[in-house]
Every structure is written in structure tokens, then in C-alpha cells.
Design a protein around this motif. Structure first.
Motif, PDB file in Angstrom:
ATOM      1  N   ILE A  27       0.828  -1.217   0.000  1.00 18.39           N
ATOM      2  CA  ILE A  27       0.000   0.000   0.000  1.00 18.39           C
ATOM      3  C   ILE A  27       0.864   1.270   0.000  1.00 18.39           C
ATOM      4  O   ILE A  27       0.628   2.164  -0.821  1.00 18.39           O
ATOM      5  N   GLN A  71       0.765   4.109  -2.854  1.00 20.91           N
ATOM      6  CA  GLN A  71       0.478   5.525  -2.553  1.00 20.91           C
ATOM      7  C   GLN A  71       1.560   6.432  -3.131  1.00 20.91           C
ATOM      8  O   GLN A  71       1.275   7.413  -3.797  1.00 20.91           O
ATOM      9  N   GLN A  88       1.439   6.559  -6.893  1.00 20.22           N
ATOM     10  CA  GLN A  88       0.354   7.412  -7.398  1.00 20.22           C
ATOM     11  C   GLN A  88       0.710   8.895  -7.237  1.00 20.22           C
ATOM     12  O   GLN A  88       0.388   9.702  -8.091  1.00 20.22           O
ATOM     13  N   VAL A 104      -5.957  -4.835  -4.705  1.00 23.59           N
ATOM     14  CA  VAL A 104      -5.801  -3.734  -3.736  1.00 23.59           C
ATOM     15  C   VAL A 104      -6.160  -2.396  -4.401  1.00 23.59           C
ATOM     16  O   VAL A 104      -6.895  -1.575  -3.840  1.00 23.59           O
ATOM     17  N   VAL A 105      -5.667  -2.203  -5.630  1.00 20.44           N
ATOM     18  CA  VAL A 105      -5.928  -0.936  -6.333  1.00 20.44           C
ATOM     19  C   VAL A 105      -7.430  -0.759  -6.565  1.00 20.44           C
ATOM     20  O   VAL A 105      -7.977   0.330  -6.413  1.00 20.44           O
ATOM     21  N   SER A 106      -8.106  -1.856  -6.937  1.00 20.87           N
ATOM     22  CA  SER A 106      -9.551  -1.727  -7.200  1.00 20.87           C
ATOM     23  C   SER A 106     -10.355  -1.572  -5.905  1.00 20.87           C
ATOM     24  O   SER A 106     -11.424  -0.987  -5.921  1.00 20.87           O
ATOM     25  N   PHE A 107      -9.850  -2.108  -4.802  1.00 19.96           N
ATOM     26  CA  PHE A 107     -10.622  -2.080  -3.556  1.00 19.96           C
ATOM     27  C   PHE A 107     -10.684  -0.667  -2.965  1.00 19.96           C
ATOM     28  O   PHE A 107     -11.725  -0.210  -2.522  1.00 19.96           O
ATOM     29  N   TYR A 108      -9.549   0.031  -2.968  1.00 22.02           N
ATOM     30  CA  TYR A 108      -9.511   1.356  -2.340  1.00 22.02           C
ATOM     31  C   TYR A 108      -9.829   2.439  -3.375  1.00 22.02           C
ATOM     32  O   TYR A 108      -9.103   2.567  -4.365  1.00 22.02           O
ATOM     33  N   SER A 109     -10.896   3.211  -3.098  1.00 22.09           N
ATOM     34  CA  SER A 109     -11.293   4.230  -4.080  1.00 22.09           C
ATOM     35  C   SER A 109     -10.228   5.321  -4.218  1.00 22.09           C
ATOM     36  O   SER A 109     -10.190   6.041  -5.192  1.00 22.09           O
ATOM     37  N   PHE A 110      -9.331   5.394  -3.211  1.00 19.41           N
ATOM     38  CA  PHE A 110      -8.257   6.381  -3.278  1.00 19.41           C
ATOM     39  C   PHE A 110      -7.330   6.134  -4.488  1.00 19.41           C
ATOM     40  O   PHE A 110      -6.800   7.059  -5.085  1.00 19.41           O
ATOM     41  N   PHE A 111      -7.168   4.859  -4.837  1.00 20.70           N
ATOM     42  CA  PHE A 111      -6.267   4.543  -5.939  1.00 20.70           C
ATOM     43  C   PHE A 111      -6.983   4.703  -7.271  1.00 20.70           C
ATOM     44  O   PHE A 111      -8.148   4.303  -7.411  1.00 20.70           O
ATOM     45  N   LYS A 112      -6.285   5.283  -8.245  1.00 21.33           N
ATOM     46  CA  LYS A 112      -6.877   5.540  -9.552  1.00 21.33           C
ATOM     47  C   LYS A 112      -6.135   4.759 -10.628  1.00 21.33           C
ATOM     48  O   LYS A 112      -4.907   4.745 -10.642  1.00 21.33           O
TER      49      LYS A 112
END
Ligand code: FES
Length: 286
Positions: A157, A161, A164, A192-200
Motif C-alpha cells: 500500500i 500511494q 500514485q 488492492v488498487v480496485s478495492f480502495y477508491s483512493f487509488f486511480k
């Protein structure tokens, strides 16, 4: 809508149906029922998108996609299959497909996926043209980020972060690099990228517009706001303007349901947005 598409499916009815839906929308479409025929066509012709089945006789879809990658065919690839499995999804994601649809699908769903795929490919081409030099230095930075963090507990993670922050988003190609360096499956990084809306996974503009389509906003005409913003910016939902000034993203809830309908531009929250005047919000950012 402009764009050229190659359809590859051993079922001629599927090929004809796709042609029937896509051609009237202005797409240039070629359909074939054999992978070998598709390979022959691709020797002389480029397509913006290739939509391919997975389960086909002689050469299956995964082998076909591997061949496309080996030959550096620059088209975006969309997989369509009636038999999705974890394994096939994992394999095709690792090969860098643009999207994945399961059969049967409605004409409107196909049109939506194709429009997004074409837009994605055009944006990617623009980014690649403008950022070849920048991407070299960013690749060095990315290596440093991974090396510095890879042995720390829960490294994935923080690496995502920081990556990104560096690149602005996490495209499939970058997810593959991170997975390779951390020696974990690409599907794990993707999950992980798809789970957290923070990741684009798609690039964002200088100004990021997030429109809520959650229930409270939906019943207060959020879809009309979406149409207004799309037509003002001349992009689709989850798209980015050509000058990369604005990106438009739809989300399920912004946690401000009492203010519905809600739009957030960068860090600024706008509540009770008037669908008719939604585009006026952007004046301060233009
Ligand atoms: S549903 Fe829109 S903010 Fe919650």
C-alpha cells in the motif's frame, strides 16, 4: 464516434451482432471467426481496439493476446467471454487488457465499454507522445520507491500511494512492474488498487471533478448533472479532457448525502447542485 475495431469470436452470430451494434454508431468494424485470420489481418492493418473471445478452437484467446503483445500490436484489447474464471481473468490482466466483459451483454453495455476503451486508448496515445522523456525519469523514481519500501512490512500500500503521488494514477503497466518487483501476482496488486477508491487506474486532470451517483444524489438528478458536465467538457464519465485540465469521475457516495446532489472539484465540495447550472461550477477552475 470514431474508431476502428477488430472482433474475434468463433461464433459468427456474436461477430455479426457486434457489427450490427457498432457499425451504425460510426465505428469501422471488421469481424473474423478465426484467430489465424485475425493474425493475418493485423499484419497489414491497425485497429484502435481488438475485442476477442477467450474460448476458441485451435488458438485460444490468452494465446492470441500473448501473440499481440509479442508483436507489439498497439491496439487496446477487450476480452469477452461466456466462461469467466479467476484464472482467465488473472492471465489476461497480467497481459495488460483494457477491459473485460462477460457474455451475454446488452447493445448499450457493449457501446459503453467500446466508447470507454477507445477514449482510454486515445488518452494513452496522447500521454505517451507527450511524456516519453518524463516517463524515463519517473521509471527511475519508481524503482527507488520500490527498493526503499519493498522489505518493510505491508509494503504494497505505501508503494502504491507513493507511486500514485509520482505518476498521478496506477495504470496496468505500473501495477505489473510493482508486482514483479515485489514477487507477488499482478492480480493481488490489482485487487488492492480496485478495492480502495483512493487509488486511480486512469489519469486525472489538473482539476479532478468527482460526481456522486449514490442513491441520495441519484434521486436528486445527479444523472442530469453528469450529462451537463459531459457535454460541457466534451468527455465521457471517467474521462479526461484533451488538454488534461479536467477529469470527470463518478463515485458511489461522497459521505455528504444531506447535501445531495454533490460534486467535489479538487478539495471543494458543492452541495445541492443545480443540474441546469452544473457547468457554472467550473468557471473558477477554467
Ligand atoms: S449518495 Fe451522494 S453523497 Fe452520499
Amino acid at each position: 464516434m470514431e474508431g476502428s475495431i477488430l472482433i474475434v469470436d468463433d461464433d459468427p452470430i456474436v461477430v455479426k451482432s457486434c457489427e450490427y451494434v457498432l457499425k451504425p454508431e460510426g465505428y469501422e468494424v471488421k469481424g473474423v471467426t478465426k484467430v489465424k485470420e485475425a493474425m493475418g489481418v493485423l499484419v497489414n492493418q491497425n485497429f484502435d481496439l481488438i475485442i476477442t473471445d477467450l474460448k476458441m478452437p485451435e488458438i485460444d484467446g490468452v494465446k492470441f493476446i500473448s501473440w499481440l503483445k509479442e508483436k507489439n500490436i498497439p491496439s487496446g484489447i477487450i476480452v469477452m467471454t461466456g466462461y469467466p474464471s479467476q484464472e482467465s481473468i488473472k492471465d489476461t490482466l497480467e497481459l495488460g487488457i483494457v477491459d473485460y466483459v462477460t457474455k451475454p451483454f446488452s447493445p448499450s453495455f457493449l457501446l459503453d465499454v467500446v466508447a470507454k476503451g477507445i477514449k482510454f486508448m486515445m488518452t494513452r496515445t496522447t500521454l505517451l507522445k507527450g511524456e516519453v522523456d518524463a516517463s524515463k525519469s519517473k521509471a527511475e523514481e519508481l524503482k527507488k520507491i520500490i527498493q526503499t519500501n519493498k522489505n518493510k512490512p505491508g509494503a504494497l500500500i505505501p508503494i502504491l500511494q507513493k507511486t500514485q503521488e509520482l505518476i498521478g494514477y496506477l495504470p496496468a503497466s505500473v501495477q505489473r512492474i510493482i508486482a514483479k518487483e515485489l514477487r507477488i501476482p499482478v492480480s493481488e496488486v490489482h485487487a488492492v488498487v480496485s478495492f480502495y477508491s483512493f487509488f486511480k487506474m486512469k489519469p486525472r486532470g489538473k482539476h479532478s471533478i468527482r460526481l456522486c451517483l449514490g442513491t441520495a444524489c441519484y434521486v436528486k438528478q445527479a444523472t442530469e448533472i453528469l450529462e451537463k458536465l459531459k457535454s460541457h467538457l466534451k468527455i465521457e464519465a471517467d474521462g479526461i479532457t484533451e488538454d488534461r485540465k479536467f477529469s470527470l469521475e463518478t463515485v458511489r457516495c461522497l459521505g455528504a448525502c444531506g447535501l445531495a446532489p454533490v460534486v467535489v472539484v479538487d478539495g471543494d465540495t458543492y452541495g445541492a447542485v443545480d443540474p441546469v447550472k452544473a457547468d457554472e461550477l467550473l468557471v473558477n477552475y477554467e
